[in-house]
Design a protein around this motif. Structure first.
Motif, PDB file in Angstrom:
ATOM      1  N   PHE A 163       0.840  -1.190   0.000  1.00 24.00           N
ATOM      2  CA  PHE A 163       0.000   0.000   0.000  1.00 24.00           C
ATOM      3  C   PHE A 163       0.882   1.249   0.000  1.00 24.00           C
ATOM      4  O   PHE A 163       2.056   1.202   0.368  1.00 24.00           O
ATOM      5  N   ARG A 164       0.316   2.365  -0.398  1.00 30.08           N
ATOM      6  CA  ARG A 164       1.099   3.605  -0.461  1.00 30.08           C
ATOM      7  C   ARG A 164       1.627   3.978   0.930  1.00 30.08           C
ATOM      8  O   ARG A 164       0.908   3.917   1.920  1.00 30.08           O
ATOM      9  N   GLY A 165       2.917   4.332   0.966  1.00 31.15           N
ATOM     10  CA  GLY A 165       3.554   4.672   2.227  1.00 31.15           C
ATOM     11  C   GLY A 165       4.101   3.480   2.972  1.00 31.15           C
ATOM     12  O   GLY A 165       4.578   3.617   4.100  1.00 31.15           O
ATOM     13  N   PRO A 208      -5.475  12.732  -3.296  1.00 32.50           N
ATOM     14  CA  PRO A 208      -6.422  11.782  -2.693  1.00 32.50           C
ATOM     15  C   PRO A 208      -6.443  10.441  -3.446  1.00 32.50           C
ATOM     16  O   PRO A 208      -6.325  10.395  -4.667  1.00 32.50           O
ATOM     17  N   TYR A 209      -6.611   9.375  -2.690  1.00 31.00           N
ATOM     18  CA  TYR A 209      -6.612   8.020  -3.260  1.00 31.00           C
ATOM     19  C   TYR A 209      -7.325   7.094  -2.294  1.00 31.00           C
ATOM     20  O   TYR A 209      -7.691   7.489  -1.185  1.00 31.00           O
ATOM     21  N   SER A 210      -7.512   5.857  -2.714  1.00 33.03           N
ATOM     22  CA  SER A 210      -8.004   4.837  -1.798  1.00 33.03           C
ATOM     23  C   SER A 210      -7.190   3.566  -2.001  1.00 33.03           C
ATOM     24  O   SER A 210      -6.788   3.255  -3.131  1.00 33.03           O
ATOM     25  N   VAL A 222       8.902   6.324   6.509  1.00 39.18           N
ATOM     26  CA  VAL A 222       8.353   6.776   5.233  1.00 39.18           C
ATOM     27  C   VAL A 222       7.185   7.735   5.449  1.00 39.18           C
ATOM     28  O   VAL A 222       7.056   8.762   4.770  1.00 39.18           O
ATOM     29  N   GLN A 223       6.337   7.416   6.418  1.00 39.26           N
ATOM     30  CA  GLN A 223       5.103   8.176   6.605  1.00 39.26           C
ATOM     31  C   GLN A 223       5.287   9.450   7.430  1.00 39.26           C
ATOM     32  O   GLN A 223       4.325  10.205   7.616  1.00 39.26           O
ATOM     33  N   ALA A 224       6.474   9.704   7.879  1.00 29.63           N
ATOM     34  CA  ALA A 224       6.716  10.899   8.695  1.00 29.63           C
ATOM     35  C   ALA A 224       6.351  12.182   7.945  1.00 29.63           C
ATOM     36  O   ALA A 224       5.945  13.170   8.559  1.00 29.63           O
ATOM     37  N   GLY A 233      -3.792  11.054   3.360  1.00 27.24           N
ATOM     38  CA  GLY A 233      -4.099   9.698   3.782  1.00 27.24           C
ATOM     39  C   GLY A 233      -5.151   9.093   2.869  1.00 27.24           C
ATOM     40  O   GLY A 233      -5.785   9.798   2.081  1.00 27.24           O
ATOM     41  N   PRO A 234      -5.350   7.777   2.956  1.00 27.14           N
ATOM     42  CA  PRO A 234      -6.323   7.130   2.072  1.00 27.14           C
ATOM     43  C   PRO A 234      -7.752   7.465   2.449  1.00 27.14           C
ATOM     44  O   PRO A 234      -8.077   7.644   3.627  1.00 27.14           O
ATOM     45  N   ASP A 235      -8.609   7.553   1.434  1.00 28.22           N
ATOM     46  CA  ASP A 235     -10.046   7.652   1.675  1.00 28.22           C
ATOM     47  C   ASP A 235     -10.543   6.311   2.202  1.00 28.22           C
ATOM     48  O   ASP A 235     -10.026   5.255   1.830  1.00 28.22           O
ATOM     49  N   ARG A 236     -11.559   6.377   3.060  1.00 26.66           N
ATOM     50  CA  ARG A 236     -12.159   5.150   3.592  1.00 26.66           C
ATOM     51  C   ARG A 236     -13.526   4.953   2.940  1.00 26.66           C
ATOM     52  O   ARG A 236     -14.485   5.617   3.297  1.00 26.66           O
ATOM     53  N   GLU A 237     -13.569   4.056   1.970  1.00 25.85           N
ATOM     54  CA  GLU A 237     -14.804   3.820   1.246  1.00 25.85           C
ATOM     55  C   GLU A 237     -15.714   2.877   2.037  1.00 25.85           C
ATOM     56  O   GLU A 237     -15.258   1.889   2.608  1.00 25.85           O
ATOM     57  N   GLU A 238     -16.986   3.193   2.053  1.00 23.39           N
ATOM     58  CA  GLU A 238     -17.973   2.350   2.729  1.00 23.39           C
ATOM     59  C   GLU A 238     -18.652   1.465   1.689  1.00 23.39           C
ATOM     60  O   GLU A 238     -18.953   1.899   0.577  1.00 23.39           O
ATOM     61  N   VAL A 239     -18.897   0.224   2.055  1.00 28.90           N
ATOM     62  CA  VAL A 239     -19.518  -0.727   1.143  1.00 28.90           C
ATOM     63  C   VAL A 239     -20.587  -1.512   1.883  1.00 28.90           C
ATOM     64  O   VAL A 239     -20.594  -1.577   3.119  1.00 28.90           O
TER      65      VAL A 239
END
Length: 251
Positions: free
Chosen positions: A46-48, A58-60, A169-171, A176-182
């Protein structure tokens, strides 16, 4: 962006999604065994995490997994997800049900879950250590929280190395990632939901709850496990995954 990834083997696709205290290296013990068993195995960062850079827009994570499947020409796959990776596997399956043939979820997170008292306390303590500049202390907090009592020093060293890299890396992260609801009820793939008896209550509860909302799921709690069973008992967890895949993703 296509996240950093590895591909090995041929046959039905199996995609390994890592925990947020690890990266794709957490699957080292399962990687070749699954490929040798007749599967096309994919694992990504995953990214980071690992070798995937931080996001600049923005991403997910689920969107990144779907983009990776499309990039590799994979129309359907079994998803194996640990913790955060389990939550992303559920999100992918909710967004594109026809693309997911099976779900093996190891101490998974769940879309929409609100942290309980113990998980909030962990997050608060981690934040305190990071804000104080005690990154080593934050790393050790994660090692002690997420590995069960049977984890050996090799497993601890592995988590320590991966978590430290993620912190470093994340410092500088600004996105941050979007939190998609399903709607989990849309997921029709057979699912094995694995919990650990030594895990924190949130994740034990999620593992027990998911088969009540997923139409085709069963729950298994491992009496020896903490939060990362594939690192704590690699051989036993690999055998568990292979048995499930043989039932659901025939070679």
């Amino acid at each position: 962006m296509i996240i950093s990834h590895d591909v090995a083997g041929s046959g039905p696709a199996v995609v390994l999604l890592h925990s947020s205290v690890c990266d794709r290296r957490m699957w080292d013990a399962q990687w070749q065994r699954l490929a040798d068993a007749g599967y096309r195995v994919v694992r990504g960062d995953f990214r980071g995490f690992g070798e995937s850079p931080l996001a600049q827009a923005p991403y997910s994570d689920a969107g990144d997994v779907l983009a990776l499947l499309d990039h590799l020409g994979i129309e359907s796959a079994a998803l194996v997800g640990a913790s955060h990776g389990g939550r992303i596997a559920l999100t992918v399956a909710g967004l594109r049900p026809a693309a997911v043939t099976a779900l093996a979820l190891l101490a998974p997170g769940m879309p929409g879950h609100r942290p309980g008292e113990e998980l909030r306390a962990f997050g608060g303590r981690e934040d305190e250590l990071i804000e104080a500049g005690d990154i080593d202390g934050a790393v050790e907090l994660n090692v002690e929280t997420w590995l069960g009592p049977e984890a050996d020093e090799a497993a601890r060293a592995s988590v320590r190395r991966m978590q430290r890299h993620a912190f470093d890396v994340q410092a500088d992260a600004t996105v941050g990632p979007d939190r998609e609801e399903v709607d989990l009820a849309l997921i029709t793939a057979p699912a094995l939901v694995v919990g650990g008896a030594h895990d924190v209550p949130d994740f034990r509860g999620i593992a027990a709850h998911l088969p009540t909302v997923l139409p085709n799921a069963r729950h298994l709690e491992l009496p020896w496990a903490g939060h990362l069973p594939n690192l704590e008992r690699p051989e036993e967890t690999t055998a568990l995954l292979l048995d499930f895949l043989r039932e659901t993703a025939q070679v």
